[in-house]
Design an enzyme around this catalytic site. Structure first.
Site, PDB file in Angstrom:
ATOM      1  N   ASP A   1     -11.165  14.207 -49.124  1.00  0.00           N
ATOM      2  CA  ASP A   1     -10.164  13.398 -48.427  1.00  0.00           C
ATOM      3  C   ASP A   1     -10.465  13.415 -46.929  1.00  0.00           C
ATOM      4  O   ASP A   1     -11.460  13.990 -46.488  1.00  0.00           O
ATOM      5  CB  ASP A   1      -8.742  13.890 -48.734  1.00  0.00           C
ATOM      6  CG  ASP A   1      -8.482  15.297 -48.228  1.00  0.00           C
ATOM      7  OD1 ASP A   1      -9.456  16.051 -48.037  1.00  0.00           O
ATOM      8  OD2 ASP A   1      -7.316  15.665 -48.020  1.00  0.00           O
ATOM      9  N   ASP A  17      -9.445  14.875 -44.216  1.00  0.00           N
ATOM     10  CA  ASP A  17      -9.672  16.100 -43.440  1.00  0.00           C
ATOM     11  C   ASP A  17     -10.446  17.140 -44.227  1.00  0.00           C
ATOM     12  O   ASP A  17     -10.649  18.256 -43.747  1.00  0.00           O
ATOM     13  CB  ASP A  17      -8.351  16.681 -42.926  1.00  0.00           C
ATOM     14  CG  ASP A  17      -7.494  17.286 -44.021  1.00  0.00           C
ATOM     15  OD1 ASP A  17      -7.592  16.827 -45.185  1.00  0.00           O
ATOM     16  OD2 ASP A  17      -6.721  18.210 -43.729  1.00  0.00           O
ATOM     17  N   SER A  31      -4.405  14.032 -43.535  1.00  0.00           N
ATOM     18  CA  SER A  31      -5.053  14.317 -44.811  1.00  0.00           C
ATOM     19  C   SER A  31      -5.506  13.035 -45.503  1.00  0.00           C
ATOM     20  O   SER A  31      -6.325  12.297 -44.987  1.00  0.00           O
ATOM     21  CB  SER A  31      -4.099  15.141 -45.686  1.00  0.00           C
ATOM     22  OG  SER A  31      -4.736  15.645 -46.817  1.00  0.00           O
ATOM     23  N   ASP A  37      -9.893  19.010 -46.893  1.00  0.00           N
ATOM     24  CA  ASP A  37      -9.370  20.249 -47.454  1.00  0.00           C
ATOM     25  C   ASP A  37      -9.205  20.160 -48.965  1.00  0.00           C
ATOM     26  O   ASP A  37      -8.723  21.094 -49.603  1.00  0.00           O
ATOM     27  CB  ASP A  37      -8.056  20.673 -46.780  1.00  0.00           C
ATOM     28  CG  ASP A  37      -6.918  19.700 -47.011  1.00  0.00           C
ATOM     29  OD1 ASP A  37      -7.138  18.617 -47.581  1.00  0.00           O
ATOM     30  OD2 ASP A  37      -5.785  20.033 -46.598  1.00  0.00           O
TER      31      ASP A  37
END
Length: 471
Positions: A263, A265, A96, A267
């Protein structure tokens, strides 16, 4: 002792804490707990350790008889969307917003939902059994398939005499970013609803670097892109949602309507308005809730959010007849509450927002698109829309203690907490939350003014340290 899942999967320093051996065993455990009737879709972000862990994970899943489809670099919500479309289980290799040296593994149930508590417990139990027993590792052959002995299912101690499991296959699948981009465009009905809207986006040199700019441009926006040149080590490095000042400065310099920072990834998203002011998850939830409610699409006239949400969010929505369901920290808890209460919108202050009409997990690019679409349709600026939430000052302290297990019995400390709550009344609150992974207790105080919040937080930290000792 086997690693335990945190609020968002297993994370650690790649190669030392998060080893290929651990990830291989996790692949076996996931296949055993989730079953092998459906394939496992595997995606990763742009960290240099991703391919290594991807191979190890595929070896584990196929050793237990599961089939693997490798989607390559793809945002976490893109993986979840692919799982929802196909009914497959999913595994995301990402840490993340953490630095590139870290990596992690997030698991998704068939259909793309993050693991329920019972399923997570089953994976943890299977992983513990594997790590306590003998391991037999397979290696991929030249075709990318995993060649294993006939008794490969015995990885980690299957019962003697158990039937052999035929190893599964590994298939590389391309075009995941294109499909995810089409999904994003379809969420607002296609066409060019953002025509004439100028926006800056920061992709954190991460997984959104391809799909997010393409989708926004397809919707008609003029897009200025930052942080879209990943090299394996620059993910989240002084960019993205943890450094919103970067996108804010560019928004102000260019004089554009808004900015979006994702961010690694993708999400989560943090937005900024034309002045460069932060528009976080609390603001975004309020804006989207009000927009949906005005179109009779906010099911049961409520949203779900976590205990970390600012009191200002509730104060903004309550007069409008919009309820707030409060959950523990973690977007999987948010989605569980959304399912329990039949809600379509939920999320966290950090920018994890779940729009259940379109996604089964937090989705930064989707949230950003929905936010811009609401702004354009309203004819109002993002700053004006966000002003509905008047933030209460929050002071947060992470207190390292000698023995966190004594928290429940710290009577003097809890008496001080009750006294603080009585002083604050309806104009603030106190939250005490022990960490699940380290000897830390987090203390958050919210008040009508920052001096009061700081004073009470400092007093509670002193009382907690006195009660439990400094770690």
């Amino acid at each position: 002792m086997a690693p335990r899942f945190g609020t968002d999967g297993i994370r650690g320093i790649a190669g030392t804490e998060l080893t290929t051996e651990l990830v291989r065993a996790l692949g076996v455990a996931a296949a055993r707990a989730l079953g092998t009737a459906m394939p496992f879709l595997v995606a990763r972000d742009t960290r240099e350790s991703g391919p290594m862990l991807e191979r190890a994970l595929a070896e584990g899943i196929t050793a237990a008889g599961g089939d693997v489809q490798l989607l390559g670099v793809l945002p976490t919500p893109g993986l979840a969307a692919a799982c929802a479309q196909t009914g497959a289980a999913g595994v995301m290799i990402s840490a993340s917003h953490n630095p590139y040296s870290d990596n992690g593994v997030k698991l998704f149930e068939p259909g793309g939902r993050k693991l329920r508590d019972a399923t997570e417990a089953a994976v943890e139990a299977a992983l513990a059994t594997l790590l306590d027993g003998d391991r037999r590792d397979g290696a991929p052959d030249s075709s990318g398939r995993v060649a294993l002995a006939a008794d490969a299912v015995d990885v980690g101690g299957a019962e003697s005499g158990a039937a052999a499991v035929m190893p599964g296959t590994v298939l590389e699948v391309h075009g995941g970013n294109d499909l995810y981009g089409e999904h994003l465009v379809a969420a607002v009905g296609g066409g060019t609803p953002l025509l004439g809207t100028e926006v800056v986006i920061d992709c954190a040199n991460g997984a959104a670097s391809i799909a997010a700019p393409a989708a926004l441009r397809a919707l008609g926006a003029e897009v200025h892109v930052l942080g879209a040149e990943p090299n394996g080590t620059n993910i989240n490095a002084q960019c993205g949602s943890t450094y919103p000042s970067v996108v804010a400065a560019e928004v102000v310099a260019r004089g554009v309507a808004a900015g979006l920072a994702f961010d690694g990834d993708a999400d989560r998203v943090v937005a900024v308005d034309a002045s460069g002011a932060i528009v976080d998850g609390d603001h975004i939830l309020a804006i989207l809730a009000i927009d949906l409610d005005g179109r009779d699409r906010l099911r049961n006239h409520a949203i779900a959010t976590t205990v970390m949400a600012n009191l200002g969010l509730t104060r903004a929505l309550t007069p409008l007849g919009i309820g707030v369901v409060v959950t523990p920290v973690g977007d999987r808890h948010v989605i569980a509450a959304m399912e329990d209460h039949d809600l379509v919108l939920g999320g966290e202050q950090s920018g994890h927002v779940i729009a259940l009409e379109h996604s089964v997990t937090g989705d930064g690019p989707l949230t950003g698109i929905l936010l811009l679409d609401a702004m354009v349709r309203s004819g109002r600026s993002l700053r004006e829309l966000a002003s509905v939430v008047v933030k209460y000052p929050q002071v947060l302290a992470s207190v390292r203690v000698a023995d966190r297990s004594g928290l429940d019995g710290a009577t003097d400390f809890w008496a001080a907490v009750r006294s603080a709550e009585a002083e604050l009344g309806t104009e603030g609150r106190v939250l005490v939350r022990p960490s699940g992974t380290e000897p830390v207790v987090r203390v958050m105080v919210e008040a009508a003014d920052e001096l009061t919040a700081s004073r009470i937080c400092d007093a509670l930290v002193a009382g907690l340290t006195s009660a439990l000792g400094a770690g």
